[in-house]
Design a protein around this motif. Structure first.
Motif, PDB file in Angstrom:
ATOM      1  N   SER A   1       0.846  -1.187   0.000  1.00 15.38           N
ATOM      2  CA  SER A   1       0.000   0.000   0.000  1.00 15.38           C
ATOM      3  C   SER A   1       0.886   1.243   0.000  1.00 15.38           C
ATOM      4  N   SER A   2       0.278   2.374  -0.351  1.00 18.78           N
ATOM      5  CA  SER A   2       1.047   3.615  -0.429  1.00 18.78           C
ATOM      6  C   SER A   2       1.493   4.094   0.948  1.00 18.78           C
ATOM      7  N   SER A   3       0.967   3.488   2.000  1.00 20.41           N
ATOM      8  CA  SER A   3       1.293   3.895   3.371  1.00 20.41           C
ATOM      9  C   SER A   3       2.421   3.065   3.959  1.00 20.41           C
ATOM     10  N   THR A   4       3.281   2.516   3.102  1.00 20.42           N
ATOM     11  CA  THR A   4       4.342   1.644   3.583  1.00 20.42           C
ATOM     12  C   THR A   4       5.665   1.937   2.887  1.00 20.42           C
ATOM     13  N   THR A   5       6.733   1.444   3.497  1.00 19.56           N
ATOM     14  CA  THR A   5       8.060   1.495   2.903  1.00 19.56           C
ATOM     15  C   THR A   5       8.606   0.076   2.874  1.00 19.56           C
ATOM     16  N   LEU A   6       9.180  -0.327   1.755  1.00 27.31           N
ATOM     17  CA  LEU A   6       9.781  -1.653   1.610  1.00 27.31           C
ATOM     18  C   LEU A   6      11.263  -1.524   1.314  1.00 27.31           C
ATOM     19  N   THR A   7      12.060  -2.368   1.975  1.00 28.26           N
ATOM     20  CA  THR A   7      13.476  -2.468   1.663  1.00 28.26           C
ATOM     21  C   THR A   7      13.854  -3.946   1.651  1.00 28.26           C
ATOM     22  N   ASP A   8      14.892  -4.267   0.920  1.00 24.55           N
ATOM     23  CA  ASP A   8      15.378  -5.642   0.919  1.00 24.55           C
ATOM     24  C   ASP A   8      15.953  -5.966   2.289  1.00 24.55           C
ATOM     25  N   GLY A   9      15.606  -7.150   2.782  1.00 24.45           N
ATOM     26  CA  GLY A   9      16.180  -7.622   4.035  1.00 24.45           C
ATOM     27  C   GLY A   9      17.454  -8.395   3.771  1.00 24.45           C
ATOM     28  N   SER A  10      18.015  -8.964   4.821  1.00 20.66           N
ATOM     29  CA  SER A  10      19.249  -9.739   4.695  1.00 20.66           C
ATOM     30  C   SER A  10      18.961 -11.179   4.294  1.00 20.66           C
ATOM     31  N   GLY A  11      17.681 -11.549   4.199  1.00 16.86           N
ATOM     32  CA  GLY A  11      17.303 -12.898   3.811  1.00 16.86           C
ATOM     33  C   GLY A  11      17.239 -13.824   5.008  1.00 16.86           C
ATOM     34  N   TYR A  12      16.641 -14.989   4.797  1.00 16.44           N
ATOM     35  CA  TYR A  12      16.549 -15.993   5.847  1.00 16.44           C
ATOM     36  C   TYR A  12      16.643 -17.380   5.214  1.00 16.44           C
ATOM     37  N   ALA A  13      17.495 -18.215   5.745  1.00 17.66           N
ATOM     38  CA  ALA A  13      17.672 -19.601   5.275  1.00 17.66           C
ATOM     39  C   ALA A  13      17.915 -19.659   3.763  1.00 17.66           C
ATOM     40  N   GLY A  14      18.677 -18.689   3.250  1.00 18.56           N
ATOM     41  CA  GLY A  14      19.013 -18.664   1.835  1.00 18.56           C
ATOM     42  C   GLY A  14      17.909 -18.135   0.933  1.00 18.56           C
ATOM     43  N   GLN A  15      16.816 -17.647   1.510  1.00 20.02           N
ATOM     44  CA  GLN A  15      15.691 -17.111   0.747  1.00 20.02           C
ATOM     45  C   GLN A  15      15.618 -15.593   0.931  1.00 20.02           C
TER      46      GLN A  15
END
Length: 170
Positions: free
Chosen positions: A39-53
């Motif tokens: 939604s337009s009320s959010t910010t997304l950034t790449d995380g460090s990943g988990y279990a190779g995903q």
């Protein structure tokens, strides 16, 4: 003789020909979040990943509709589905909801008590759309400024989550 199998593979008893791990259909397309909708009320950034995903850090930045979700997928009326993912709280203390919009019992299930700053697998059941229609699956953050990191989303038929199956098709 016992043969080892790698994770997320179907195991077959060669003497009986019976499948030991049931095959379940992964309803979440693009588990790398490439076609998810924020939604337009959010910010997304790449995380460090988990279990190779891959993972995404999802922050509620403003407004009231703070969701990060899949595109719609078809469900069957009366069928039980289990939605699961790995999640950890990055910041804040407000309520976090598992989002299953248009499911038979409503749109949200509170998962606040299930998560902490450590990676935890959360799994909750919901029932398919009452008219055999589409459902969206994801996260709803209630408080502006709160953030979570999620990885390995999955929706499948049944009452328990099975081993994660990556999907690269929308």
């Amino acid at each position: 003789l016992i043969q080892e199998a790698i994770a997320n593979t179907v195991r077959v008893d060669q003497t009986q020909g019976a499948e030991l791990t049931p095959t379940k259909f992964q309803h979440v397309g693009n588990t790398d979040f490439s076609d998810w909708i924020a939604s337009s009320s959010t910010t997304l950034t790449d995380g460090s990943g988990y279990a190779g995903q891959p993972s995404k850090i999802f922050t509620a930045s403003a407004g009231t509709h703070r969701t990060f979700r899949t595109p719609a997928f078809a469900t069957t009326a009366g069928t039980t589905y289990t939605g699961s993912f790995w999640i950890r709280r990055v910041s804040g203390t407000g309520d976090i909801q598992l989002y299953h919009q248009y499911s038979a019992q409503g749109n949200l299930t509170n998962i606040t008590s299930d998560i902490s700053g450590e990676w935890t697998r959360v799994e909750k059941t919901f029932t398919g759309n009452t008219s055999s229609g589409d459902v969206w699956f994801g996260i709803w953050i209630n408080v502006q400024g709160d953030a979570v990191e999620i990885a390995m989303p999955q929706v499948e038929e049944g009452t328990t989550a099975s081993s994660f199956v990556a999907n690269t098709t929308g």
